[in-house]
Design a protein around this motif. Structure first.
Motif, PDB file in Angstrom:
ATOM      1  N   GLY A  38       0.807  -1.215   0.000  1.00 19.39           N
ATOM      2  CA  GLY A  38       0.000   0.000   0.000  1.00 19.39           C
ATOM      3  C   GLY A  38       0.835   1.258   0.000  1.00 19.39           C
ATOM      4  O   GLY A  38       0.550   2.216  -0.728  1.00 19.39           O
ATOM      5  N   SER A  41       2.488   1.853  -3.380  1.00 22.39           N
ATOM      6  CA  SER A  41       1.575   2.199  -4.478  1.00 22.39           C
ATOM      7  C   SER A  41       0.745   3.447  -4.193  1.00 22.39           C
ATOM      8  O   SER A  41      -0.161   3.768  -4.961  1.00 22.39           O
ATOM      9  CB  SER A  41       0.628   1.024  -4.755  1.00 22.39           C
ATOM     10  OG  SER A  41      -0.172   0.733  -3.619  1.00 22.39           O
ATOM     11  N   ALA A 169      -4.733  -9.105  -8.883  1.00 18.51           N
ATOM     12  CA  ALA A 169      -4.276  -7.743  -8.582  1.00 18.51           C
ATOM     13  C   ALA A 169      -2.757  -7.638  -8.620  1.00 18.51           C
ATOM     14  O   ALA A 169      -2.196  -6.685  -9.167  1.00 18.51           O
ATOM     15  CB  ALA A 169      -4.808  -7.303  -7.222  1.00 18.51           C
ATOM     16  N   GLN A 236      -9.477  -5.699  -3.189  1.00 17.24           N
ATOM     17  CA  GLN A 236      -8.613  -6.358  -4.157  1.00 17.24           C
ATOM     18  C   GLN A 236      -9.243  -6.383  -5.537  1.00 17.24           C
ATOM     19  O   GLN A 236      -8.543  -6.270  -6.555  1.00 17.24           O
ATOM     20  CB  GLN A 236      -8.306  -7.790  -3.700  1.00 17.24           C
ATOM     21  CG  GLN A 236      -7.329  -7.893  -2.545  1.00 17.24           C
ATOM     22  CD  GLN A 236      -5.912  -7.525  -2.940  1.00 17.24           C
ATOM     23  OE1 GLN A 236      -5.553  -7.539  -4.111  1.00 17.24           O
ATOM     24  NE2 GLN A 236      -5.085  -7.195  -1.963  1.00 17.24           N
ATOM     25  N   ALA A 239      -8.818  -2.986  -7.064  1.00 13.23           N
ATOM     26  CA  ALA A 239      -7.413  -2.841  -7.465  1.00 13.23           C
ATOM     27  C   ALA A 239      -7.123  -3.644  -8.725  1.00 13.23           C
ATOM     28  O   ALA A 239      -6.490  -3.142  -9.664  1.00 13.23           O
ATOM     29  CB  ALA A 239      -6.504  -3.284  -6.317  1.00 13.23           C
ATOM     30  N   ASN A 242      -8.583  -2.113 -12.003  1.00 11.75           N
ATOM     31  CA  ASN A 242      -7.935  -0.885 -12.469  1.00 11.75           C
ATOM     32  C   ASN A 242      -6.453  -1.075 -12.757  1.00 11.75           C
ATOM     33  O   ASN A 242      -5.920  -0.462 -13.698  1.00 11.75           O
ATOM     34  CB  ASN A 242      -8.141   0.219 -11.438  1.00 11.75           C
ATOM     35  CG  ASN A 242      -9.549   0.782 -11.480  1.00 11.75           C
ATOM     36  OD1 ASN A 242      -9.875   1.599 -12.331  1.00 11.75           O
ATOM     37  ND2 ASN A 242     -10.396   0.310 -10.582  1.00 11.75           N
ATOM     38  N   LEU A 243      -5.766  -1.915 -11.996  1.00 13.01           N
ATOM     39  CA  LEU A 243      -4.346  -2.158 -12.269  1.00 13.01           C
ATOM     40  C   LEU A 243      -4.165  -2.927 -13.577  1.00 13.01           C
ATOM     41  O   LEU A 243      -3.254  -2.642 -14.356  1.00 13.01           O
ATOM     42  CB  LEU A 243      -3.706  -2.922 -11.112  1.00 13.01           C
ATOM     43  CG  LEU A 243      -3.592  -2.151  -9.788  1.00 13.01           C
ATOM     44  CD1 LEU A 243      -3.057  -3.056  -8.693  1.00 13.01           C
ATOM     45  CD2 LEU A 243      -2.703  -0.922  -9.946  1.00 13.01           C
ATOM     46  N   ILE A 312      -5.359   0.148  -1.284  1.00  8.77           N
ATOM     47  CA  ILE A 312      -4.752  -0.065  -2.601  1.00  8.77           C
ATOM     48  C   ILE A 312      -5.793   0.094  -3.696  1.00  8.77           C
ATOM     49  O   ILE A 312      -5.533   0.706  -4.749  1.00  8.77           O
ATOM     50  CB  ILE A 312      -4.100  -1.463  -2.658  1.00  8.77           C
ATOM     51  CG1 ILE A 312      -2.933  -1.537  -1.665  1.00  8.77           C
ATOM     52  CG2 ILE A 312      -3.623  -1.779  -4.071  1.00  8.77           C
ATOM     53  CD1 ILE A 312      -2.367  -2.925  -1.498  1.00  8.77           C
ATOM     54  N   GLY A 313      -6.986  -0.454  -3.467  1.00 12.88           N
ATOM     55  CA  GLY A 313      -8.050  -0.308  -4.453  1.00 12.88           C
ATOM     56  C   GLY A 313      -8.438   1.149  -4.663  1.00 12.88           C
ATOM     57  O   GLY A 313      -8.629   1.598  -5.803  1.00 12.88           O
ATOM     58  N   ALA A 316      -5.709   2.853  -6.706  1.00 11.55           N
ATOM     59  CA  ALA A 316      -5.762   2.492  -8.131  1.00 11.55           C
ATOM     60  C   ALA A 316      -6.926   3.187  -8.822  1.00 11.55           C
ATOM     61  O   ALA A 316      -6.791   3.676  -9.956  1.00 11.55           O
ATOM     62  CB  ALA A 316      -5.879   0.977  -8.284  1.00 11.55           C
ATOM     63  N   SER A 330      -7.420   7.049  -0.084  1.00  9.62           N
ATOM     64  CA  SER A 330      -6.519   5.900   0.048  1.00  9.62           C
ATOM     65  C   SER A 330      -5.429   6.185   1.078  1.00  9.62           C
ATOM     66  O   SER A 330      -5.024   5.298   1.834  1.00  9.62           O
ATOM     67  CB  SER A 330      -5.905   5.544  -1.308  1.00  9.62           C
ATOM     68  OG  SER A 330      -4.917   6.483  -1.698  1.00  9.62           O
TER      69      SER A 330
END
Length: 362
Positions: A38, A41, A169, A236, A239, A242-243, A312-313, A316, A330
Motif C-alpha cells: 500500500g 503504491s 491484482a 482487491q 485494485a 484498475n491495475l 490499494i483499491g 488504483a 486511500s
C-alpha cells in the motif's frame, strides 16, 4: 485434541506451540505485507512512504520465512495435529491465508525489492506469484467442500476463495516485465480469468453467509472482527480491475485497452459504493463489540489486510479517474491501517511473549 509425546533435547520438541500451529498465523504476514504494498503504491508522494514500504516488506518477509519453517516442522513432527486442523471445517478456511501471504510478500518484492536487489527482485516476485497462485487456486477448489461438511457459514468462508483475486491484482505489476506479445497477453487474460473466478466464488459464498446470518443473527462478539474480511475481496477486486486496465495497453491493442480501462473505472466506482457501506457496517459492529467486551485474539488481524486492500483499491481507482479526493481517501485508509496494525502487532507480540497465544483454544 490429540497430544504428542516429545523429547526435551531439541527446541522444536520442547515447544508445544509447534504442535498447535494453525494456518491463521499467516494473517500476520498478510496484514504486515499489505502495508508495504500500500505504501509503495500510494498515489500521493508523502515523506517517508518509501521507508515505510521497505520496513514493512522486510518485516513481512521475515515473518513469512519464520512461519514457513515453523509450519513445516509442525507438519513433519506433529502430523496428526496438522491433519486434524486441515480436516476441521472450522480451521480449513484459514489455509487460504498461506497463498495470500506468499502473494503479498511477492507483490512487495516487485514494488520494493528492486531498489535493493535490482532486476533479480522481479524474478523472485514472479516465482512467489506463481507459487501463491497455484496454491490459491488449489485452496479455492479444495477447501470449500471441506467447509460445507460441517460448521456454520461465516465471513471466514471467504478466506480460501479470495487468493485468486489477490493473484489477479498482484499479477498486473509483472505484465510489463514479460516478453512482448503472447507472453503478456497470456498473463493479462490469465489475471482476468482469476478475477472472474474469485469474484464468482466470493459472491456465491457471501450469499450463503448472509442467508445464514439473516436466519441466526450476527456472529458472537469474539467473531465480529471477521466481518471485515469481505472488505478484502472488495478492495482487491477494485485494485485488480484498475491495475490490469492500466497495463493492458502493453498486451492488447488501443481499442481493447481503452475498454478494459473503462471497465476498471465503472466496476471500481460501483463496488466502491458497496465497500463504503460494508466498511460502515464493520465499524459499527466492531464498536458495539468493543462495548460488549471484545477481547484480543488472532481474529484482530482481520482488521488489517482487508483495510490495506481497500487502500490499494482506492489508490488504483483514484489514479484511473484522476480523482484527488479518492487518492487522499486511500492515504487516509493507509494511515488508519498503520494505527490499527500497531495495536494488533503489539498485542500479538505480548501474547507470544506471555505464551497466551501459543496454546490451543479449548
Amino acid at each position: 485434541m490429540l497430544t504428542t509425546t516429545v523429547d526435551a533435547d531439541t527446541p522444536a520438541r520442547r515447544s508445544p506451540v509447534l504442535a498447535h500451529l494453525t494456518p491463521n498465523w499467516f494473517a500476520v504476514v498478510m496484514g504486515t505485507g499489505i502495508i508495504a504494498v500500500g505504501a509503495a503504491s500510494l498515489p500521493v508522494d508523502l515523506p517517508g512512504r518509501d521507508s515505510i514500504a521497505r520496513g514493512f516488506w522486510v518485516l513481512a518477509t521475515a515473518a513469512m520465512l519464520l512461519l514457513s519453517v515453523a509450519f513445516a516442522v509442525h507438519w513433519v513432527r506433529y502430523r496428526e495435529q496438522a491433519l486434524g486442523y486441515a480436516r476441521s471445517p472450522a480451521m480449513a478456511p484459514f489455509y487460504g491465508a498461506l497463498p495470500m501471504a506468499v502473494l503479498t510478500v511477492g507483490a512487495g518484492t516487485a514494488a520494493v525489492g528492486t531498489e535493493i536487489f535490482g532486476p533479480s527482485a522481479i524474478v523472485v516476485a514472479a516465482i512467489l506469484w506463481a507459487l501463491g497462485t497455484v496454491a490459491g487456486v488449489a485452496a479455492a477448489i479444495t477447501v470449500p467442500p471441506r467447509m460445507l461438511s460441517g460448521g456454520a457459514p461465516s465471513p471466514v468462508w471467504l478466506m480460501p476463495v479470495v487468493p485468486p483475486m489477490v493473484s489477479a491484482a498482484t499479477g498486473a505489476a509483472l505484465i510489463p516485465h514479460l516478453p512482448e506479445g503472447q507472453a503478456r497477453l497470456a498473463m493479462l487474460l490469465g489475471c482476468y480469468a482469476l478475477f472472474a473466478m474469485a469474484l464468482t466464488a466470493a459472491v456465491v459464498t457471501m450469499v450463503v453467509v448472509i442467508g445464514h446470518l439473516a436466519r441466526t443473527g450476527l456472529p458472537a462478539v469474539q467473531a465480529i472482527p471477521t466481518v471485515w474480511i469481505p472488505l478484502g475481496v472488495i478492495g482487491q477486486s477494485i485494485a485488480a480491475a484498475n491495475l490490469l486496465g492500466r497495463v493492458s495497453d502493453t498486451a492488447v491493442g488501443p481499442g481493447a485497452a481503452t475498454g478494459l480501462r473503462a471497465f476498471g473505472v465503472v466496476y471500481g466506482t460501483a463496488v466502491a459504493g458497496v465497500g463504503v457501506l460494508v466498511l460502515g457496517y464493520a465499524c459499527l459492529l466492531t464498536g458495539r463489540a468493543v462495548s460488549r467486551g471484545l477481547r484480543f485474539s488472532m481474529s484482530w488481524w482481520s482488521f488489517t489486510f482487508p483495510l490495506g486492500a481497500c487502500a490499494i483499491g482506492a489508490g488504483a481507482l483514484g489514479i484511473a479517474t484522476d480523482s484527488v479526493a479518492v487518492q487522499w481517501f486511500s492515504v487516509a485508509l493507509l494511515a488508519l491501517l498503520l494505527g490499527i496494525w500497531a495495536v494488533v502487532a503489539t498485542r500479538t507480540a505480548h501474547g507470544v511473549w506471555t505464551r497466551a497465544l501459543l496454546t490451543p483454544t479449548p
